[in-house]
Design a protein around this motif. Structure first.
Motif, mmCIF file in Angstrom:
data_model
loop_
_atom_site.group_PDB
_atom_site.id
_atom_site.type_symbol
_atom_site.label_atom_id
_atom_site.label_comp_id
_atom_site.label_asym_id
_atom_site.label_seq_id
_atom_site.Cartn_x
_atom_site.Cartn_y
_atom_site.Cartn_z
ATOM 1 N N ARG A 7 5.243 -8.512 -7.002
ATOM 2 C CA ARG A 7 5.869 -9.658 -6.331
ATOM 3 C C ARG A 7 5.566 -9.565 -4.844
ATOM 4 N NH1 ARG A 7 11.333 -9.677 -6.261
ATOM 5 N NH2 ARG A 7 11.521 -7.534 -6.908
ATOM 6 N N ASP A 8 5.081 -10.649 -4.271
ATOM 7 C CA ASP A 8 4.740 -10.687 -2.857
ATOM 8 C C ASP A 8 5.960 -11.158 -2.075
ATOM 9 O OD1 ASP A 8 3.656 -10.883 -0.367
ATOM 10 O OD2 ASP A 8 2.066 -12.280 -0.913
ATOM 11 N N VAL A 9 6.743 -10.213 -1.568
ATOM 12 C CA VAL A 9 7.970 -10.575 -0.855
ATOM 13 C C VAL A 9 7.684 -11.066 0.554
ATOM 14 C CG1 VAL A 9 9.462 -9.078 -2.219
ATOM 15 C CG2 VAL A 9 8.343 -8.162 -0.193
ATOM 16 N N LYS A 10 6.477 -10.824 1.045
ATOM 17 C CA LYS A 10 6.109 -11.280 2.379
ATOM 18 C C LYS A 10 5.883 -12.797 2.408
ATOM 19 C CE LYS A 10 2.889 -10.018 6.026
ATOM 20 N NZ LYS A 10 1.730 -9.189 6.352
ATOM 21 N N ALA A 19 3.743 -16.087 -5.692
ATOM 22 C CA ALA A 19 2.854 -15.560 -4.659
ATOM 23 C C ALA A 19 2.142 -14.304 -5.149
ATOM 24 C CB ALA A 19 3.633 -15.263 -3.383
ATOM 25 N N GLY A 20 2.826 -13.467 -5.902
ATOM 26 C CA GLY A 20 2.200 -12.268 -6.456
ATOM 27 C C GLY A 20 1.135 -12.600 -7.484
ATOM 28 N N ILE A 21 1.406 -13.580 -8.336
ATOM 29 C CA ILE A 21 0.412 -14.004 -9.328
ATOM 30 C C ILE A 21 -0.786 -14.625 -8.622
ATOM 31 C CG2 ILE A 21 -0.003 -15.675 -11.182
ATOM 32 C CD1 ILE A 21 2.888 -15.103 -12.108
ATOM 33 N N ALA A 22 -0.540 -15.411 -7.582
ATOM 34 C CA ALA A 22 -1.635 -16.015 -6.824
ATOM 35 C C ALA A 22 -2.501 -14.945 -6.158
ATOM 36 C CB ALA A 22 -1.075 -16.969 -5.782
ATOM 37 N N ILE A 52 12.208 -13.449 -16.202
ATOM 38 C CA ILE A 52 11.716 -12.191 -16.775
ATOM 39 C C ILE A 52 10.706 -11.538 -15.841
ATOM 40 C CG2 ILE A 52 10.347 -11.209 -18.665
ATOM 41 C CD1 ILE A 52 11.750 -13.279 -20.501
ATOM 42 N N ALA A 53 9.786 -12.342 -15.280
ATOM 43 C CA ALA A 53 8.799 -11.798 -14.343
ATOM 44 C C ALA A 53 9.480 -11.234 -13.099
ATOM 45 C CB ALA A 53 7.796 -12.882 -13.956
ATOM 46 N N TRP A 54 10.546 -11.885 -12.643
ATOM 47 C CA TRP A 54 11.299 -11.413 -11.483
ATOM 48 C C TRP A 54 11.872 -10.019 -11.751
ATOM 49 C CZ3 TRP A 54 15.489 -14.976 -8.891
ATOM 50 C CH2 TRP A 54 15.965 -14.385 -7.729
ATOM 51 N N SER A 61 4.660 -3.027 -2.097
ATOM 52 C CA SER A 61 5.093 -2.025 -1.128
ATOM 53 C C SER A 61 4.569 -2.304 0.265
ATOM 54 C CB SER A 61 4.648 -0.632 -1.576
ATOM 55 O OG SER A 61 3.236 -0.576 -1.639
ATOM 56 N N GLY A 62 3.505 -3.108 0.371
ATOM 57 C CA GLY A 62 2.942 -3.453 1.664
ATOM 58 C C GLY A 62 2.046 -2.377 2.237
ATOM 59 N N GLN A 63 1.727 -1.349 1.493
ATOM 60 C CA GLN A 63 0.889 -0.256 1.978
ATOM 61 C C GLN A 63 -0.566 -0.659 2.104
ATOM 62 O OE1 GLN A 63 1.579 2.980 -0.682
ATOM 63 N NE2 GLN A 63 3.626 3.381 0.105
ATOM 64 N N ASN A 64 -1.002 -1.706 1.408
ATOM 65 C CA ASN A 64 -2.389 -2.130 1.445
ATOM 66 C C ASN A 64 -2.665 -3.104 2.572
ATOM 67 O OD1 ASN A 64 -2.850 -0.591 -0.809
ATOM 68 N ND2 ASN A 64 -2.508 -2.281 -2.223
ATOM 69 N N ASP A 65 -1.646 -3.519 3.314
ATOM 70 C CA ASP A 65 -1.817 -4.445 4.415
ATOM 71 C C ASP A 65 -2.443 -3.729 5.609
ATOM 72 O OD1 ASP A 65 -0.663 -6.416 2.922
ATOM 73 O OD2 ASP A 65 1.306 -6.239 3.874
ATOM 74 N N GLU A 66 -3.123 -4.514 6.437
ATOM 75 C CA GLU A 66 -3.697 -3.959 7.646
ATOM 76 C C GLU A 66 -2.558 -3.647 8.623
ATOM 77 O OE1 GLU A 66 -6.635 -6.517 9.278
ATOM 78 O OE2 GLU A 66 -7.652 -6.765 7.360
ATOM 79 N N PRO A 67 -2.708 -2.596 9.402
ATOM 80 C CA PRO A 67 -1.637 -2.255 10.361
ATOM 81 C C PRO A 67 -1.498 -3.323 11.430
ATOM 82 C CG PRO A 67 -3.549 -0.841 10.675
ATOM 83 C CD PRO A 67 -3.806 -1.676 9.445
ATOM 84 N N THR A 68 -0.284 -3.548 11.852
ATOM 85 C CA THR A 68 -0.001 -4.520 12.889
ATOM 86 C C THR A 68 -0.038 -3.829 14.242
ATOM 87 O OG1 THR A 68 1.423 -5.719 11.361
ATOM 88 C CG2 THR A 68 1.685 -6.217 13.708
#
Length: 71
Positions: A7-10, A19-22, A52-54, A61-68
């Motif tokens: 799930r993409d909480v961002k 958003a996560g499926i997209a 159910i998906a929720w 976790s956001g670990q794959n994002d580029e650092p800000t």
């Protein structure tokens, strides 16, 4: 890198499921949301599937994002 369905909480509107499926299928989140709404209205199972998906999909976790960079 291995893809995971999360799930993409961002970029969430309700719970981040669409958003996560997209993200997983490299689609526009708006397109996934529209398809999900149509399925929910026509078949009625879309609401139950979303809930159910929720519950089943883990949060990103956001670990794959580029650092800000903060100035």
């Amino acid at each position: 890198m291995k893809k995971r369905l999360t799930r993409d909480v961002k970029h969430q509107k309700i719970a981040g499921v669409c958003a996560g499926i997209a993200n997983y299928f490299d689609l526009d989140p708006t397109l996934v949301r529209v398809i999900w709404i149509v399925l929910a209205c026509m078949a009625g199972g879309g609401i139950l599937a979303y809930l159910i998906a929720w519950l089943v999909m883990p949060e990103d976790s956001g670990q794959n994002d580029e650092p800000t960079i903060i100035n």
